[in-house]
Structures are given as structure tokens and as C-alpha cells.
Write a protein that holds these residues in place. Structure first.
Motif, short mmCIF file in Angstrom:
data_model
loop_
_atom_site.label_atom_id
_atom_site.label_comp_id
_atom_site.label_asym_id
_atom_site.label_seq_id
_atom_site.Cartn_x
_atom_site.Cartn_y
_atom_site.Cartn_z
N ARG A 1 -20.44 -11.53 7.27
CA ARG A 1 -19.32 -12.37 6.84
C ARG A 1 -18.03 -11.54 6.86
NH1 ARG A 1 -21.88 -15.87 1.79
NH2 ARG A 1 -23.30 -17.14 3.09
N THR A 2 -16.91 -12.22 6.58
CA THR A 2 -15.61 -11.53 6.50
C THR A 2 -14.92 -11.89 5.18
OG1 THR A 2 -14.45 -13.33 7.62
CG2 THR A 2 -15.31 -11.54 9.00
N ARG A 3 -14.11 -10.97 4.71
CA ARG A 3 -13.31 -11.23 3.52
C ARG A 3 -11.92 -10.63 3.73
NH1 ARG A 3 -17.11 -7.30 0.18
NH2 ARG A 3 -16.37 -5.26 0.95
N GLN A 4 -10.96 -11.16 2.95
CA GLN A 4 -9.60 -10.64 3.05
C GLN A 4 -9.40 -9.49 2.07
OE1 GLN A 4 -6.65 -13.78 2.64
NE2 GLN A 4 -6.40 -13.81 4.86
N GLU A 5 -8.79 -8.43 2.56
CA GLU A 5 -8.44 -7.31 1.69
C GLU A 5 -6.94 -7.03 1.80
OE1 GLU A 5 -10.73 -3.85 2.45
OE2 GLU A 5 -12.63 -4.74 1.83
N ARG A 6 -6.37 -6.69 0.65
CA ARG A 6 -4.93 -6.46 0.61
C ARG A 6 -4.60 -5.03 1.03
NH1 ARG A 6 -1.89 -6.95 -5.03
NH2 ARG A 6 -2.38 -4.70 -5.12
N ARG A 7 -3.57 -4.92 1.83
CA ARG A 7 -3.03 -3.64 2.24
C ARG A 7 -1.54 -3.59 1.88
NH1 ARG A 7 -7.80 -3.15 2.97
NH2 ARG A 7 -8.90 -2.46 4.85
N THR A 8 -0.98 -2.39 1.88
CA THR A 8 0.44 -2.23 1.59
C THR A 8 1.12 -1.52 2.75
OG1 THR A 8 -0.02 -2.06 -0.79
CG2 THR A 8 2.14 -1.31 -0.02
N ARG A 9 2.17 -2.13 3.26
CA ARG A 9 2.96 -1.54 4.33
C ARG A 9 4.18 -0.88 3.69
NH1 ARG A 9 3.45 -5.67 7.00
NH2 ARG A 9 1.81 -5.32 8.56
N TRP A 10 4.26 0.44 3.79
CA TRP A 10 5.34 1.18 3.16
C TRP A 10 6.47 1.46 4.15
CZ3 TRP A 10 5.43 1.61 -1.92
CH2 TRP A 10 4.23 1.54 -2.63
N SER A 11 7.71 1.36 3.64
CA SER A 11 8.88 1.69 4.46
C SER A 11 9.89 2.43 3.58
CB SER A 11 9.52 0.42 5.04
OG SER A 11 9.86 -0.49 4.01
N PRO A 12 10.64 3.38 4.14
CA PRO A 12 11.60 4.14 3.33
C PRO A 12 12.72 3.25 2.79
CG PRO A 12 11.90 4.63 5.65
CD PRO A 12 10.65 3.81 5.56
N ALA A 13 13.20 3.62 1.60
CA ALA A 13 14.28 2.85 0.98
C ALA A 13 15.21 3.81 0.24
CB ALA A 13 13.71 1.82 0.01
N SER A 14 16.49 3.48 0.24
CA SER A 14 17.47 4.26 -0.50
C SER A 14 18.66 3.36 -0.79
CB SER A 14 17.92 5.50 0.29
OG SER A 14 18.54 5.11 1.50
N GLY A 15 19.47 3.77 -1.76
CA GLY A 15 20.63 2.96 -2.11
C GLY A 15 21.23 3.42 -3.41
N ASN A 16 22.01 2.56 -4.02
CA ASN A 16 22.62 2.88 -5.31
C ASN A 16 22.64 1.65 -6.19
OD1 ASN A 16 25.47 1.52 -5.13
ND2 ASN A 16 25.20 2.59 -3.17
N SER B 1 16.22 7.28 -3.88
CA SER B 1 15.44 7.21 -2.64
C SER B 1 14.01 6.94 -3.03
CB SER B 1 15.54 8.51 -1.84
OG SER B 1 15.01 9.60 -2.59
N GLY B 2 13.30 6.27 -2.16
CA GLY B 2 11.91 5.93 -2.47
C GLY B 2 11.30 5.14 -1.33
N GLN B 3 10.36 4.28 -1.66
CA GLN B 3 9.66 3.49 -0.65
C GLN B 3 9.48 2.06 -1.14
OE1 GLN B 3 6.47 5.56 1.81
NE2 GLN B 3 6.28 6.68 -0.13
N ARG B 4 9.55 1.15 -0.20
CA ARG B 4 9.30 -0.26 -0.46
C ARG B 4 7.92 -0.61 0.07
NH1 ARG B 4 12.75 -5.68 0.69
NH2 ARG B 4 11.02 -7.09 1.20
N GLY B 5 7.15 -1.29 -0.77
CA GLY B 5 5.82 -1.70 -0.35
C GLY B 5 5.71 -3.21 -0.20
N ASP B 6 5.28 -3.66 0.97
CA ASP B 6 5.07 -5.09 1.22
C ASP B 6 3.59 -5.33 1.46
OD1 ASP B 6 7.89 -6.28 1.40
OD2 ASP B 6 8.03 -4.56 2.77
N TYR B 7 3.04 -6.29 0.78
CA TYR B 7 1.62 -6.58 0.90
C TYR B 7 1.34 -7.39 2.18
CZ TYR B 7 1.30 -5.31 -4.05
OH TYR B 7 1.36 -4.66 -5.25
N TYR B 8 0.21 -7.10 2.80
CA TYR B 8 -0.32 -7.94 3.87
C TYR B 8 -1.84 -7.91 3.77
CZ TYR B 8 -1.35 -3.61 6.42
OH TYR B 8 -1.84 -2.38 6.78
N TYR B 9 -2.49 -8.84 4.43
CA TYR B 9 -3.93 -8.99 4.27
C TYR B 9 -4.63 -8.93 5.63
CZ TYR B 9 -2.70 -10.46 -0.43
OH TYR B 9 -2.20 -10.49 -1.70
#
Length: 373
Positions: free
Chosen positions: A197-212, A173-181
Motif C-alpha cells: 500500500r501507499t501512505r502520505q508522509e509530510r516533508r519540509t522544503r527549506w529555503s533561506p530567509a532574511s529581512g528586518n 536570517s534563518g530559513q523558511r519551511g514549507d510543507y509538502y507531501y
């Protein structure tokens, strides 16, 4: 100390023509008599690799199978325990070159090797690798170079390792992280003016994950001898295990064989820790995404087997100012590594020469400037 004990074996085979010793020819499947030239082909082991079922050995039920009794000697100088054949009249310690006392031999059992990685080049080439390396050392003592150039100080040694195979199954069990900006506003100063001005910054969207995950773990390599002293450098401790051969004592003829001092149960514990790392790696791959976190993993190993295998290395030992230095060459790849002493006087005279040169240059420059004036 118990952890410093080592055991070694030198296998001898006699020539059918003259009775002289037959030696393995590195890089071939032949043993040869250097006296009369007689050669014999090493017969392939029809039984193949000896993969032994792990559980009976851990429970001490399989100790009588695939084992033999060997003679061991302890080096009085460095403490290494070494295994020899009964017909040996004399033997020197492979690590410190001191003579061993045959009368002190005692008997001990060991699990027979299941595979061996034969030496791929001979002692002469290894000696040349040593010599070239030592000749290239800066500030090396002259007597170091003389000692390293003596072939008698270069020995071929088969090192003991455990390998473990198993079917691995694990739930995680753990978490999956997907990057978005996201666009983030900020202010800065340009030509003395404040601009937005504006700049892009990376964020991580976490979601639960489990499996075998499941799969076969093949040939987890674990060293089988303690090496606090005379440790084989990690730089050279890499072999291509696809080249290993089913065990045959002919490959050992003319070489020294070190006996394992790390028990099978301790080797198995280390291999289980490696399997846990593999399971976590498989889990992260299974989770996917850009990054992963594994918070828990439940691993199970089944159908576990093991081998005792022997891997080749050349060693040269040298005593300098009461200290022992070892140099190592991988017997398959030819990679070399080792520690070395420095000559105080060579460094002293080198530094002195630089100082004299600097003084001479300064003197010449001053003399030139006075002449111009």
C-alpha cells in the motif's frame, strides 16, 4: 540576605472633619472616613503616566528626579524590609504578622511610582474569598481555619513592578519551511496475506530567509522584588494593565506598599531578554511559511522609557507547627492561591474510618454468606 529584603509603606490621610483616617474605597475613585462618613474624590493626576527616559537613570544621572526619601523597617522575624509613614504608631509585617519596631527605622531613596492599578474589591470581600477557600480545604487543621477566619491576618499589598517601552528594530536570517507531501509505499499484513500500500508522509522544503522587523514594544512587565520566600504564585500574578491609573497616593491609603528590591538595571536586562523573544516571534511571522528557523538576530532598542508601577494583591499569613504559610488573592481579579498544611490526625482518622468501613462490609458479607448456607 540582600535578596530577601523588602520595603513596605502604609499611607495615611486624615479626615478634614474629625481627623480620623481616610481610606481608599476599592473599585472607586473615592477615599472615605469610616468614622464620620466624609468622602473625597481622588483628583486625577493631570501629568498622566510618568514614563521616564531610561538611559539617564541607568547612568545614574536621573536619580534625583521623580524620587523621594522613605522610612524603612526590617522585620526581626522573617527579615522583610518594610517602608512606613512617620505618623505610624504601630505596624505589623504583612508577610508574617509579627510587630515591627519603630525605633529601628532608617531612611532610603526610591523612584516614585508612575502608575497604580487600584484594588477592585475591599478587604472584607478578600477575607470572604480566603474563608471560603480555607473552609473547602480537605484535612486542614482546625486552628488553620480559625486563623484564616480572622480579618486581622488579611492585608492588602501593592506589589512593585517595572514596565518598559521601546522602539524595536531587528535584522534576522534563518530559513523558511514549507510543507509538502509524498506518497510512500509500504507493506502490511491483511488476513494473513502481505499486501503493498501507499501512505502520505509530510516533508519540509527549506529555503533561506532574511529581512528586518520593527515596531513598538509596550509595557513589558518585569517584577521588581525578589520573592524566593513568600513568592507570589504565578497562578494569580496576571493583571489587566489597561486599567492602571496615573499614580496618586490616595489609592494607597489604608494599604501596604512594597518597595522594589530588584534594581532598575536588572529589570532592564530582563526586559531586553523579553524583547529578544518578541523580535524572534516577529521574525518568524515575517518569514512566513509553515514553519521557521531563526538562526541569527541583531536587535536594537531605541527611545526606551520605563515606569515603576504598583499592582494589588491581598495576603494572609499563618504560623502552624513552626512553619509560615501564605495565601494570596489577586486584588483585581479575585483569583486565589496558596500553600496549606495538613492535619495528621484528620488524615489518620479518615484512613482509619475507611479501614473500619471495609472491615465492616467484609464482615457483613461473610455473615450473609454463612446465613444463606
Amino acid at each position: 540576605m540582600e535578596e530577601e529584603k523588602r520595603a513596605f509603606s502604609e499611607h495615611k490621610k486624615s479626615c478634614v472633619n474629625c481627623g480620623a483616617e481616610l481610606l481608599y474605597k476599592p473599585g472607586t475613585t473615592e477615599i472615605k472616613c469610616d468614622y464620620c462618613g466624609h468622602e473625597e474624590t481622588i483628583t486625577p493626576n493631570q501629568d498622566g503616566f510618568q514614563e521616564l527616559e531610561l538611559k539617564p537613570y541607568l547612568e545614574e544621572m536621573g536619580s534625583l528626579s521623580h524620587s523621594e526619601e522613605i522610612l524603612m523597617l526590617q522585620c526581626k522575624n522573617c527579615g522583610a524590609n518594610q517602608h512606613i509613614e512617620e505618623n505610624y504608631k504601630s505596624l505589623h509585617c504583612v508577610y508574617c504578622t509579627m510587630p515591627l519596631i519603630i525605633e529601628d527605622a532608617y531612611k532610603e531613596d526610591w523612584i516614585l511610582p508612575g502608575a497604580v492599578l487600584p484594588f477592585q474589591f475591599d478587604q472584607k470581600k478578600s477575607h470572604q474569598i480566603f474563608s471560603n477557600w480555607v473552609k473547602g480545604l480537605w484535612f486542614a487543621p482546625n486552628n488553620l481555619k480559625k486563623a484564616a477566619l480572622d480579618p486581622e491576618h488579611t492585608k492588602g499589598l501593592y506589589l512593585p513592578y517595572w514596565t518598559f517601552d521601546a522602539q524595536l528594530y531587528a535584522t534576522y536570517s534563518g530559513q523558511r519551511g514549507d510543507y509538502y507531501y509524498v506518497n510512500v509505499p509500504y507493506t502490511t499484513t491483511v488476513n494473513g496475506k502481505t499486501v503493498r500500500r501507499t501512505r502520505q508522509e509530510r516533508r519540509t522544503r527549506w529555503s533561506p530567509a532574511s529581512g528586518n522587523v520593527s515596531g513598538f514594544v509596550d509595557d513589558t512587565l518585569i517584577k521588581a522584588s525578589h520573592q524566593r520566600k513568600n513568592a507570589i504564585p504565578s497562578k494569580i500574578a496576571h493583571w489587566n494593565l489597561k486599567a492602571i491609573e496615573p499614580f496618586n497616593t490616595s489609592y494607597l491609603a489604608g494599604f501596604v506598599t512594597e518597595k522594589y528590591t530588584i534594581p532598575l538595571k536588572d529589570g532592564h536586562l530582563a526586559s531586553t531578554q523579553e524583547a529578544d523573544k518578541i523580535a524572534r516571534s516577529w521574525a518568524r511571522h515575517d518569514i512566513g511559511g509553515d514553519t521557521q528557523q531563526v538562526s541569527s538576530i541583531n536587535m536594537r532598542l531605541s527611545e526606551e522609557t520605563f515606569k515603576h508601577i504598583l499592582l494589588p494583591v491581598y495576603i494572609s499569613a499563618y504560623q502552624y507547627n513552626g512553619k509560615k504559610y501564605n495565601f494570596f488573592v489577586n486584588g483585581q481579579t479575585g483569583r486565589i492561591s496558596g500553600k496549606r498544611p495538613y492535619s495528621f490526625w484528620k488524615i489518620f482518622f479518615f484512613v482509619l474510618g475507611i479501614i473500619i468501613l471495609i472491615v465492616a462490609v467484609v464482615t457483613l458479607v461473610n455473615h450473609y454468606e454463612e446465613t444463606v448456607k
